[in-house]
Design an enzyme around this catalytic site. Sequence first.
Site, short mmCIF file in Angstrom:
data_model
loop_
_atom_site.label_atom_id
_atom_site.label_comp_id
_atom_site.label_asym_id
_atom_site.label_seq_id
_atom_site.Cartn_x
_atom_site.Cartn_y
_atom_site.Cartn_z
N LYS A 6 -43.71 40.42 -2.61
CA LYS A 6 -42.94 39.63 -3.37
C LYS A 6 -43.51 39.37 -4.65
O LYS A 6 -43.13 38.85 -5.72
CB LYS A 6 -42.30 38.32 -2.82
CG LYS A 6 -41.15 38.53 -1.74
CD LYS A 6 -39.83 38.86 -1.97
CE LYS A 6 -38.83 38.92 -1.21
NZ LYS A 6 -37.58 39.06 -1.54
N SER A 15 -36.80 31.88 0.85
CA SER A 15 -37.16 31.17 2.15
C SER A 15 -38.63 31.08 2.31
O SER A 15 -39.00 30.84 3.38
CB SER A 15 -36.78 32.11 3.33
OG SER A 15 -36.99 33.41 3.31
#
Lengths: 320, 320
Positions: free
Chosen positions: B54, B79
Amino acid sequence: MIQADVRMPTREGVIAAAASVAGILPPTPLLPVEIGGVRAWVKAETLQPIGSFKIRGAWWRLSNLSEEERRAGVVAVSSGNHAQGVAWSARRLGVRAIIVMPHDAPQVKLDNTRELGAEVVLYQRTAEDRDAVAAGLIAEGGGTLVHAFGDPWVIEGQGSAAIEIAAQLGRSPSRIVACCGGGGLTAGLALGAPEAKVHPVEPVGWDMVGQAMAKGELVHAAPDAPKTICDALQPNVTKALNLGLLKGRAEPGVTVTDDEVRAAQRFAFAALRLVVEPGGAAALAAALAGKVPVDVDTVIMLTGGNADPAAYAATIGASA
Amino acid sequence: MIQADVRMPTREGVIAAAASVAGILPPTPLLPVEIGGVRAWVKAETLQPIGSFKIRGAWWRLSNLSEEERRAGVVAVSSGNHAQGVAWSARRLGVRAIIVMPHDAPQVKLDNTRELGAEVVLYQRTAEDRDAVAAGLIAEGGGTLVHAFGDPWVIEGQGSAAIEIAAQLGRSPSRIVACCGGGGLTAGLALGAPEAKVHPVEPVGWDMVGQAMAKGELVHAAPDAPKTICDALQPNVTKALNLGLLKGRAEPGVTVTDDEVRAAQRFAFAALRLVVEPGGAAALAAALAGKVPVDVDTVIMLTGGNADPAAYAATIGASA
């Protein structure tokens, strides 16, 4: 029995070993790590195909066997990681390998060694002399002994990590902190990184290299030496070859406790996402405990990742 | 609120993202793995500084903000892994970051995000619309939304992994097996590796991308969707942007069970010595379960390593 330790390992040998290793194994990552606010590096030898740096020395030793020696096969003594290095190299070179392993070696290491095609002969760690078991096998069936640390090719092979590190850093590391069993890796690093300080790290009570360097002579493990979770770092004594290379060259040895080692395993889990076995985490443990200096060009060797699942789960779960 | 998704991501954008990422992050290792007798590869994105891929998309999005946008800060919804990617990139670029995270996000991800200097706003995963929470924050205080998957820069950034893989392999991979939440990574890989088959892998009951591709339209998660241990792969719905890039391009989605994911975590522990969180092991789970083809140029993405220690210990200990 063919006598392997008839020559001194050299820096040229380390460089040649590094070239040979580079031909079959990609460099292991040098990953940034922050310790006490300082950005240093870890060398993730846990990501070698067998999960430890031992593949380097075993490969360099076996690839230097003569045709005749290859046909006769090899015999090695190991608690598990050298075993896998020899087995891996032997399979790749088509050489028969017999490995003498302690009866209480971690199951994962026994399984991996057998899966790599080697024949395993067990011995009682406390009751039998493992070198005598190996010598007996060689007297009986022939072959070359591949000693885990007291062999010039093995030392040069382990030292190839230092050449790789310097290439990755673009300069010599200031210091290399390395776990130490018999002193094969540390001796190789001392040759391979002449400008770096080399810090051997051993488990409490099993600092046979640190004590030998301090005394200037070989020191044997005490019969009542304490238990350690670092199964990979329990030699009974180092060798004159290793002591000769380390004495006056390496920094004084430091020792780490089981709790410090477990804390290092948890740190590697959470901050690096790397599985490290106890012996493989000893150098990191010393760095985290402030037992060795850490500066920006310090490299900490993570030397092995063959952790017993149940023991590892207990260590990691304890941090939750 | 600055509208981010006003353009389509492109292959040129992915290549530019790869160049930018290469300037700040070393390539993650491409490690050999044997699955069912076939030698394939794993891409260890778990070794990124934040423990997941990410960081790529977040870096590419934030480094493309205008000066004015940088001053206004960013808001993200995540999350946990996108959160850390945004927080890491924001700190590096001196940008204020607010991250909207579910109240039940793993503690390790909450802690890491805060340690990276971001401000965390919690929401109730089941009772509140996380996008609405983010929109409210932006209406109130300004800033750019950095969507976790439905953003052209984020998609291009995630796709940079495909460019890195091709460089490491020396050719295009035949197929890339990737975990899939909202479809940011898979869409990026589809753009970045035009010659490769891309296999999205999702948890059972949370295959919002697989179902959307099959139906040709967005599909929302069922209110009674089963629990999954893959906390990182639970989007309520994908976006039209992602669906448009994946439809007719990606292979049909496959789903994996919690047990298959745990088996993959154990495999990564023992055979690769890598810590992988559940969502990060989904692609490996599909490969090990025979749910996707595996050939010599197959690359399996290990996407995240931020595992909860207690849950990880239970998973690993269960194999002993």
